[in-house]
Design a protein around this motif. Structure first.
Motif, PDB file in Angstrom:
ATOM      1  N   LEU A 250     -23.646  37.805   4.710  1.00  0.00           N
ATOM      2  CA  LEU A 250     -23.474  37.270   3.360  1.00  0.00           C
ATOM      3  C   LEU A 250     -24.007  35.849   3.233  1.00  0.00           C
ATOM      4  O   LEU A 250     -24.387  35.422   2.135  1.00  0.00           O
ATOM      5  CB  LEU A 250     -21.992  37.303   2.964  1.00  0.00           C
ATOM      6  N   SER A 251     -24.052  35.107   4.346  1.00  0.00           N
ATOM      7  CA  SER A 251     -24.546  33.732   4.275  1.00  0.00           C
ATOM      8  C   SER A 251     -26.041  33.675   3.995  1.00  0.00           C
ATOM      9  O   SER A 251     -26.577  32.593   3.730  1.00  0.00           O
ATOM     10  CB  SER A 251     -24.235  32.987   5.576  1.00  0.00           C
ATOM     11  N   LEU A 252     -26.726  34.826   4.057  1.00  0.00           N
ATOM     12  CA  LEU A 252     -28.124  34.861   3.625  1.00  0.00           C
ATOM     13  C   LEU A 252     -28.241  34.567   2.140  1.00  0.00           C
ATOM     14  O   LEU A 252     -29.320  34.211   1.653  1.00  0.00           O
ATOM     15  CB  LEU A 252     -28.747  36.223   3.940  1.00  0.00           C
ATOM     16  N   ILE A 253     -27.126  34.743   1.392  1.00  0.00           N
ATOM     17  CA  ILE A 253     -27.091  34.386  -0.029  1.00  0.00           C
ATOM     18  C   ILE A 253     -26.704  32.919  -0.125  1.00  0.00           C
ATOM     19  O   ILE A 253     -25.585  32.546   0.248  1.00  0.00           O
ATOM     20  CB  ILE A 253     -26.072  35.244  -0.797  1.00  0.00           C
ATOM     21  N   PRO A 254     -27.582  32.047  -0.590  1.00  0.00           N
ATOM     22  CA  PRO A 254     -27.248  30.624  -0.662  1.00  0.00           C
ATOM     23  C   PRO A 254     -26.057  30.367  -1.583  1.00  0.00           C
ATOM     24  O   PRO A 254     -25.747  31.151  -2.472  1.00  0.00           O
ATOM     25  CB  PRO A 254     -28.529  29.993  -1.230  1.00  0.00           C
ATOM     26  N   ALA A 255     -25.389  29.254  -1.344  1.00  0.00           N
ATOM     27  CA  ALA A 255     -24.309  28.723  -2.186  1.00  0.00           C
ATOM     28  C   ALA A 255     -22.977  29.446  -1.990  1.00  0.00           C
ATOM     29  O   ALA A 255     -21.955  28.813  -1.710  1.00  0.00           O
ATOM     30  CB  ALA A 255     -24.698  28.725  -3.662  1.00  0.00           C
ATOM     31  N   VAL A 256     -22.917  30.760  -2.139  1.00  0.00           N
ATOM     32  CA  VAL A 256     -21.635  31.475  -2.052  1.00  0.00           C
ATOM     33  C   VAL A 256     -21.424  32.029  -0.660  1.00  0.00           C
ATOM     34  O   VAL A 256     -20.523  31.627   0.063  1.00  0.00           O
ATOM     35  CB  VAL A 256     -21.550  32.575  -3.128  1.00  0.00           C
ATOM     36  N   GLY A 257     -22.236  32.981  -0.265  1.00  0.00           N
ATOM     37  CA  GLY A 257     -22.295  33.489   1.092  1.00  0.00           C
ATOM     38  C   GLY A 257     -20.969  33.780   1.756  1.00  0.00           C
ATOM     39  O   GLY A 257     -20.186  34.618   1.300  1.00  0.00           O
ATOM     40  N   ALA A 258     -20.705  33.062   2.849  1.00  0.00           N
ATOM     41  CA  ALA A 258     -19.530  33.325   3.689  1.00  0.00           C
ATOM     42  C   ALA A 258     -18.227  33.127   2.942  1.00  0.00           C
ATOM     43  O   ALA A 258     -17.197  33.701   3.320  1.00  0.00           O
ATOM     44  CB  ALA A 258     -19.564  32.431   4.928  1.00  0.00           C
ATOM     45  N   GLY A 259     -18.222  32.320   1.877  1.00  0.00           N
ATOM     46  CA  GLY A 259     -16.998  32.093   1.107  1.00  0.00           C
ATOM     47  C   GLY A 259     -16.442  33.356   0.480  1.00  0.00           C
ATOM     48  O   GLY A 259     -15.251  33.416   0.145  1.00  0.00           O
ATOM     49  N   VAL A 311     -34.432  27.716  -6.981  1.00  0.00           N
ATOM     50  CA  VAL A 311     -35.485  28.719  -6.819  1.00  0.00           C
ATOM     51  C   VAL A 311     -35.238  29.538  -5.552  1.00  0.00           C
ATOM     52  O   VAL A 311     -35.413  30.762  -5.538  1.00  0.00           O
ATOM     53  CB  VAL A 311     -36.873  28.046  -6.778  1.00  0.00           C
ATOM     54  N   VAL A 312     -34.813  28.856  -4.481  1.00  0.00           N
ATOM     55  CA  VAL A 312     -34.481  29.565  -3.238  1.00  0.00           C
ATOM     56  C   VAL A 312     -33.346  30.557  -3.483  1.00  0.00           C
ATOM     57  O   VAL A 312     -33.391  31.704  -3.017  1.00  0.00           O
ATOM     58  CB  VAL A 312     -34.096  28.566  -2.132  1.00  0.00           C
ATOM     59  N   LEU A 313     -32.330  30.139  -4.250  1.00  0.00           N
ATOM     60  CA  LEU A 313     -31.190  31.009  -4.531  1.00  0.00           C
ATOM     61  C   LEU A 313     -31.626  32.254  -5.291  1.00  0.00           C
ATOM     62  O   LEU A 313     -31.348  33.387  -4.866  1.00  0.00           O
ATOM     63  CB  LEU A 313     -30.132  30.241  -5.333  1.00  0.00           C
ATOM     64  N   PHE A 314     -32.311  32.060  -6.422  1.00  0.00           N
ATOM     65  CA  PHE A 314     -32.672  33.215  -7.253  1.00  0.00           C
ATOM     66  C   PHE A 314     -33.702  34.106  -6.570  1.00  0.00           C
ATOM     67  O   PHE A 314     -33.650  35.334  -6.695  1.00  0.00           O
ATOM     68  CB  PHE A 314     -33.193  32.736  -8.616  1.00  0.00           C
ATOM     69  N   SER A 315     -34.651  33.512  -5.859  1.00  0.00           N
ATOM     70  CA  SER A 315     -35.650  34.340  -5.171  1.00  0.00           C
ATOM     71  C   SER A 315     -35.019  35.118  -4.023  1.00  0.00           C
ATOM     72  O   SER A 315     -35.416  36.262  -3.756  1.00  0.00           O
ATOM     73  CB  SER A 315     -36.796  33.469  -4.659  1.00  0.00           C
TER      74      SER A 315
END
Length: 373
Positions: A250-259, A311-315
């Motif tokens: 899940l940490s591959l998703i920036p910002a939220v990920g492991a949370g 941009v990193v998050l949405f891409s």
């Protein structure tokens, strides 16, 4: 003369049409092998600097050096990933079986959280939110995820040959890409009609973004997963390895990920009265696991890709939705190439740069009067 000129143009257009048609058919032909081809390219890009240093020491042992580089990749990357994935599937299937047998009652966990926070109940009633329906959906989603994991594990077992075929194809192609990468890139630069300078810039951007996204995201994922699994183990939370791997994915998703994992677990610990453990998990999640994402990801990914964090998050999210797990690398790569193409367009076809649109520094260094093929 006029007829011969018309005939020559017709032949040229017919050839170009045939070229596009054959290329499209070939792309469809190899489309089932997109993932192994992409990862072979990624491996060759990541390990090519090492290969180049080794080749400088043993210039006459080209095949042996490429094989040694590939073996290092297998030992350092492929085997650990397979081991972690196997452990994840094993523990995940075991947890799902406990849920199915009734040994673990998910609904009771949700009820404990609901009763521990009565304010949430009144707030939900005020906004006409049905918590019972949310509970049912949460249990159903977890059960569905468990069923999916069990089916995938069964599918991998039944399609072991296909799995190892793809793995073998990836390593086989990676060997040739590592060994002959320079000549292949030079051939593509000669073949593509974009202009040598632009093509070199785009290939350099591809290599730069691939290294940044894969190495950066994987390092962040491994770090967050290891820290999350470690704190779960220290607090005595069951399935620490499983949840650590889930947090890594899940940490591959920036910002939220492991949370998405440690925060609900902390709420549950508060609900059952384990205040000390819950507080420790909250503090550790915010100030340790969270800081890894907030500090390492911009340094390792955003800085090298020269892309803004949003941009990193949405891409990344778009890539995961479109390409599956491979999308965490493909998404930012496509975004970086998009920015690079528009940067070239702004530099070469406009007298002034458009404010607000980033232009790559490498593009600024290249002369604005490059000749096209």
């Amino acid at each position: 003369m006029r007829d011969s000129g018309i005939l020559e143009k017709l032949e040229q257009r017919a050839f170009l049409f045939s070229l596009v048609a054959v290329s499209a058919v070939f792309a469809l032909l190899i489309q089932p092998f997109f993932a192994p081809i992409f990862w072979a390219c990624a491996i060759s890009v990541i390990f090519y600097p090492l290969h180049k240093r080794l080749l400088a020491r043993w210039p006459t042992r080209r095949n042996l050096v490429a094989l040694f580089t590939l073996m290092l990749c297998v030992v350092l990357v492929v085997i650990p990933v397979l081991a972690v994935a196997t452990s994840f599937v094993t523990e995940g299937v075991g947890l799902f079986q406990k849920v199915q047998s009734g040994e673990i009652d998910l609904a009771s966990y949700v009820d404990k959280v609901k009763h521990a926070f009565p304010g949430v109940q009144s707030l939900a009633e005020r906004f006409d939110v049905d918590l019972e329906k949310i509970k049912e959906q949460a249990v159903k989603a977890f059960t569905g995820a468990g069923q999916f994991l069990a089916k995938r594990a069964l599918a991998v077992g039944q399609n072991t040959f296909q799995f190892f075929l793809n793995l073998g194809l990836m390593l086989y192609l990676a060997f040739f890409l590592i060994r002959d990468g320079d000549s292949m890139v030079a051939m593509l630069i000669r073949a593509l009609p974009l202009g040598d300078e632009r093509e070199e810039l785009l290939f350099a951007k591809f290599a730069e973004v691939t290294r940044a996204t894969i190495k950066g995201n994987l390092l962040v994922a491994i770090t967050q997963g290891a820290l999350g699994g470690l704190i779960f183990w220290w607090l005595g939370i069951p399935g620490a390895l499983l949840w650590g791997v889930v947090m890594a994915v899940l940490s591959l998703i920036p910002a939220v990920g492991a949370g998405l994992i440690w925060f609900p677990v902390a709420l549950y610990l508060y609900a059952v009265g384990d205040m000390k453990e819950a507080t420790v998990l909250i503090l550790f999640g915010v100030f340790v696991i969270g800081l890894v994402d907030n500090i390492l990801r911009p340094i390792l990914v955003g800085r090298d890709t020269k892309l803004p964090d949003y941009v990193v998050l949405f891409s990344t999210l778009g890539g995961l939705a479109m390409f599956g797990i491979t999308g965490f690398a493909v998404g930012p790569l496509l975004a970086a190439l998009f920015v690079a193409f528009w940067g070239i367009f702004i530099r070469e076809f406009n007298e002034e740069d458009v404010p607000g649109l980033p232009v790559q520094s490498a593009q600024a260094e290249s002369s604005s009067g490059s000749e096209q093929r």
